[in-house]
Scaffold this active site. Structure first.
Site, short mmCIF file in Angstrom:
data_model
loop_
_atom_site.label_atom_id
_atom_site.label_comp_id
_atom_site.label_asym_id
_atom_site.label_seq_id
_atom_site.Cartn_x
_atom_site.Cartn_y
_atom_site.Cartn_z
N ILE A 184 2.75 -12.21 -0.40
CA ILE A 184 2.15 -10.98 -1.16
C ILE A 184 2.76 -10.32 -2.33
O ILE A 184 1.93 -9.83 -3.17
CB ILE A 184 1.33 -10.19 -0.44
CG1 ILE A 184 2.53 -9.01 0.25
CG2 ILE A 184 0.58 -10.94 0.84
CD1 ILE A 184 1.92 -7.87 1.02
N SER A 185 4.09 -10.48 -2.53
CA SER A 185 4.66 -10.05 -3.60
C SER A 185 5.94 -10.39 -3.72
O SER A 185 6.72 -11.13 -3.11
CB SER A 185 4.81 -8.56 -3.52
OG SER A 185 5.38 -7.69 -4.50
N SER A 186 6.49 -10.82 -4.96
CA SER A 186 7.72 -11.33 -5.28
C SER A 186 8.24 -10.82 -6.65
O SER A 186 7.63 -10.23 -7.53
CB SER A 186 7.45 -13.04 -5.57
OG SER A 186 6.66 -13.13 -6.42
N THR B 149 9.93 -11.22 -1.88
CA THR B 149 10.29 -9.74 -1.53
C THR B 149 9.35 -9.17 -0.31
O THR B 149 9.94 -8.24 0.33
CB THR B 149 10.05 -8.85 -2.68
OG1 THR B 149 8.72 -8.97 -3.26
CG2 THR B 149 11.21 -9.22 -3.53
N ARG B 150 8.06 -9.83 -0.20
CA ARG B 150 7.01 -9.04 0.63
C ARG B 150 6.33 -9.89 1.49
O ARG B 150 5.67 -10.85 0.68
CB ARG B 150 6.43 -7.89 -0.02
CG ARG B 150 5.84 -6.97 1.08
CD ARG B 150 5.03 -5.69 0.44
NE ARG B 150 6.31 -5.04 -0.34
CZ ARG B 150 6.87 -3.98 0.56
NH1 ARG B 150 6.29 -3.78 1.61
NH2 ARG B 150 7.54 -3.07 -0.19
#
Length: 379
Positions: A148-150, A140-141
């Site tokens: 760095i984000s999921s 996601t990011r």
């Protein structure tokens, strides 16, 4: 520790492939698409919920989302993930995952595709919605080519939440806000948003998590800060769950956890569940499942050393249970020594390993904290 937490609930074994593949995609020009996607998410917040159509399409969209969510619940049910605490079934059935992933990235032939809930193409919006309810991790990011984000594989999330053994009235701290989906599940289960605190280093992540949570009707405490330090102003907590990988257990978490509380955190491609005796003592064993997470980052903390596998037979190199041993030993065992121990001990599963924290000391162990096979964390 000076380290800082990022990321959502942990990715399963697909995470490394996702991270590597997206990095390749960025080299082919995806950086602009990622930047555009972040702008589009901000625009979505001004217009309304991502992927939420109006007029005649609204009922069709709602029905499709309900069917997709019900199918996800059946998939998690069949996996046995919440067998020890089936109350989580209702939370996953009620919380709409698609509100937390207004866009994400999936592998396609020749690169990666960004799926977006505000696409003008109805077919693309439907693919986005169906993908949002697949039992897979969603990237996601990204920043400078790094994941760095999921949003994690939902069945793994369910297994972690069930292992926390949450009870009514418990106060819960989540390390790694991510999309906000896990915090929403916690808030729904507890029935009181104020019992849930989620923290993340990145203000962009906490801002978007707060928007997603509000769209789903939840308002837990979303804090921007160093997750390794916890959130002392809202302590004590009965449960702490980390959704990013750590090399060791931050002592601040023990100090903020009530005696008898539980801490669940990823370490060494596994999930350890510690029971907290007091602010200086916690101990527990690993769950049976492998798990790969976005790492805790920041503060200049080096990554754990890569296991040295020289002299290890090919069949062991490919064995996930063998690879866990040099990882959990923090690089203290070279490849040959790890292999000989692993073979001699009957190829032990993850549940035979554990971690003890006692005062200034901490160590991983096989079978017993006082046994012959113990390893301090990496320096």
């Amino acid at each position: 520790m000076g380290a800082q937490a990022v990321g959502d609930t942990g990715d399963t074994s697909g995470t490394s492939d996702i991270r590597d593949g997206i990095r390749d995609g960025i080299r082919d020009g995806m950086r602009d698409g990622i930047r555009d996607g972040m702008r589009e998410e901000s625009g979505t917040a001004a217009r309304g919920t991502a992927g939420d159509p109006g007029g005649a399409d609204a009922e069709k969209f709602a029905a499709l989302a309900a069917r997709a969510r019900a199918a996800l619940v059946r998939t998690i049910d069949a996996s046995g993930a919440w067998e020890r605490d089936p109350v989580w079934r209702e939370a996953f059935a009620a919380v709409p995952r698609h509100l937390f992933v207004p866009y994400y990235y999936v592998a396609v032939a020749g690169g990666y595709e960004r799926r977006w809930g505000e696409s003008p193409d109805p077919g693309a919006r439907e693919r986005w919605l169906r993908g949002a309810y697949a039992d897979v991790p969603l990237a996601t990011r990204l920043r400078d080519g790094e994941l760095i984000s999921s949003s994690s594989q939902p069945s793994l999330m369910a297994k972690m939440l069930a292992a926390l053994e949450i009870e009514d009235g418990h106060r819960v701290l989540e390390i790694g806000a991510g999309t906000g989906y896990n915090a929403a599940l916690l808030a729904h289960r507890l029935g009181d948003d104020d019992l849930v605190t989620t923290v993340d280093l990145d203000p962009e992540i906490t801002e978007s998590a707060r928007r997603h949570l509000a769209a789903a009707g939840h308002h837990p405490a979303v804090v921007t800060g160093d997750g390794a330090r916890g959130v002392p102003e809202r302590a004590p907590y009965d449960r702490i769950i980390a959704t990013c990988a750590l090399p060791s257990i931050p002592r601040a978490w023990l100090a903020q956890c009530a005696p008898g509380g539980r801490i669940l955190t990823p370490i060494a491609t596994g999930l350890v569940v510690l029971t907290v005796e007091d602010a200086a003592h916690a101990e527990g064993r690993f769950l049976d499942t492998p798990a790969y997470f976005v790492p805790l980052r920041g503060g200049g903390r080096p990554a754990p050393p890569a296991p040295r596998l020289a002299g290890v037979p090919a069949h062991a190199r490919e064995d996930e249970l063998f690879r866990f041993l040099p990882a959990v030993s923090g690089g203290r065992l070279d490849g040959r020594a790890a292999y000989e121990l692993w073979w001699r001990e009957g190829r032990p599963p993850r549940e035979r390993y554990g971690i003890t924290v006692r005062g200034a000391q901490a160590w991983a162990w096989l079978d017993s904290p006082q046994g012959p096979h113990t390893w301090p964390p990496p320096d």
